[in-house]
Design an enzyme around this catalytic site. Structure first.
Site, PDB file in Angstrom:
ATOM      1  N   GLN A  59       0.824  -1.217   0.000  1.00  0.00           N
ATOM      2  CA  GLN A  59       0.000   0.000   0.000  1.00  0.00           C
ATOM      3  C   GLN A  59       0.861   1.271   0.000  1.00  0.00           C
ATOM      4  OE1 GLN A  59      -3.111   0.618  -0.550  1.00  0.00           O
ATOM      5  NE2 GLN A  59      -3.734  -1.522  -0.734  1.00  0.00           N
ATOM      6  N   SER A  60       2.057   1.201  -0.547  1.00  0.00           N
ATOM      7  CA  SER A  60       2.953   2.364  -0.568  1.00  0.00           C
ATOM      8  C   SER A  60       2.379   3.529  -1.384  1.00  0.00           C
ATOM      9  CB  SER A  60       4.295   1.927  -1.165  1.00  0.00           C
ATOM     10  OG  SER A  60       5.036   3.052  -1.597  1.00  0.00           O
ATOM     11  N   ASN A  61       2.336   4.691  -0.761  1.00  0.00           N
ATOM     12  CA  ASN A  61       1.937   5.906  -1.488  1.00  0.00           C
ATOM     13  C   ASN A  61       2.990   6.292  -2.510  1.00  0.00           C
ATOM     14  OD1 ASN A  61      -0.506   6.599   0.068  1.00  0.00           O
ATOM     15  ND2 ASN A  61       0.945   6.854   1.765  1.00  0.00           N
TER      16      ASN A  61
END
Ligand SMILES: *Cc1c(COP(=O)(O)O)cnc(C)c1O
Length: 339
Positions: A78-80
């Site tokens: 879920q890395s931005n």
């Protein structure tokens, strides 16, 4: 605006300057006479939102200048930062490949990970253990494979935190200088979430370089204060080695780590409750991985008098809204508890 320093090549990707917004109800509720401001870096764009775009303006400019055809980067599922890199690559007609670290639960095709795939990024997913032991080797393999395939890659580290990315938040401090003037702020604490330390390094450096009346205080979302203070010093040394135009100053980073909670990507119930509370109070949405934890840590420090010497507190909203969607059950129960 006339710049105070010579910047490396930069693309125009972020919608800036972002607003500096006074949160008056939150100030009344939590800050006992002080003013709480938010620097809205969650408004740097729509899908392409948050702090990583400021770094990518410099990183992607370098990629184009050097003729790279692929952006490779890495981070949690879920890395931005991975999502922002995937979207920037699409916007510039480059390929993107992501090396992702699995979360504890099953991967949900939601939030940032869904956007990565919509943007056409290719990816591989490693367990946390493989990530630690193999990432370096995987980067080396990808770099040579992509070069051989005629799609040479710029290899970007976690969070885009390196001697190119650091310029994003050095430039942002010039913007803050204008904000302080415009709003008549004499002296303030400048607070933020820190994860891979690039935003913290840029802000700490910029404030020192341009002699701004700001005290940068970063709230860790993983690791501890010592780790961040060392990391900022190390990344700053690497930046000094690369860029002769940077002043030879020593940085004195300040990191608080009571904000870490159970670990990266994990938050306790009070953080979810605070997210629900602030959303109702001000219409501003924080995320459970970065900004919600940092803001929770900031409020604890306010209660304990850590900020007794300043009248103004600025919290940098670094974005992360898509990260909310992988935390739906916790956020729904926080929303109903607040009702
Ligand atoms: C990456 C990120 C941060 C931390 O920035 P670093 O430069 O990696 O320390 C903070 N908030 C959000 C929403 C992020 O995505």
């Amino acid at each position: 605006m006339l710049s105070l320093i010579k910047y490396p090549p930069r693309l125009d990707l972020a919608r800036i300057p972002t607003p500096l917004q006074l949160l008056s109800r939150a100030s009344d509720k939590w800050c006992a006479g002080k003013r709480l401001w938010m620097k809205r870096d969650d408004l740097t764009g729509s899908a392409l939102t948050g702090n990583k775009i400021r770094k990518l303006e410099f990183i992607a400019a370098h990629a184009l200048e050097r003729g790279f055809k692929t952006l490779v980067t890495c981070g949690g599922v879920q890395s931005n930062h991975c999502r922002a890199t995937a979207l920037v690559a699409a916007q510039l007609g480059l390929d993107c490949h992501l090396v992702l670290r699995a979360d504890d639960g099953p991967e949900q095709n939601t939030g940032n990970f869904m956007l990565d795939q919509l943007a056409g990024a290719t990816f591989e997913i490693l367990s946390a253990k493989e990530w630690t032991s193999q990432l370096k080797a995987i980067y080396a393999r990808l770099q040579s494979e992509l070069a051989e395939a005629g799609r040479p890659a710029l290899m970007i580290p976690t969070g885009g935190s390196d001697s190119l990315g650091v310029w994003g938040y050095i430039a942002a401090t010039e913007e803050l200088r204008g904000d302080l003037n415009e709003h008549g702020i004499q002296r303030a604490a400048l607070t933020l979430a820190t994860g891979s330390a690039g935003t913290q390094t840029g802000l700490t450096a910029g404030v020192a370089m341009f002699d701004l009346p700001l005290d940068v205080v970063a709230y860790a979302v993983c690791d501890d204060s010592d780790w961040f203070n060392r990391r900022v010093a190390r990344d700053w040394q690497a930046s000094l080695a690369r860029w002769p135009q940077l002043p030879r100053i020593e940085l004195l980073p300040k990191t608080r780590d009571h904000s870490v909670g159970p670990g990266y990507g994990l938050a306790d119930a009070p953080v979810y409750e605070l997210i629900a509370e602030l959303t109702r109070l001000e219409g501003v949405v924080l995320d459970p991985v970065y900004t919600g934890k940092a803001f929770h840590g900031l409020l604890a420090d306010l209660r304990e008098g850590f900020y007794r010497d300043v009248d103004d507190i600025i919290f940098v909203h670094t974005g992360g809204v898509f990260g909310l969607f992988a935390h739906e059950p916790q956020l729904m129960s926080a929303a109903s508890a607040a009702r």
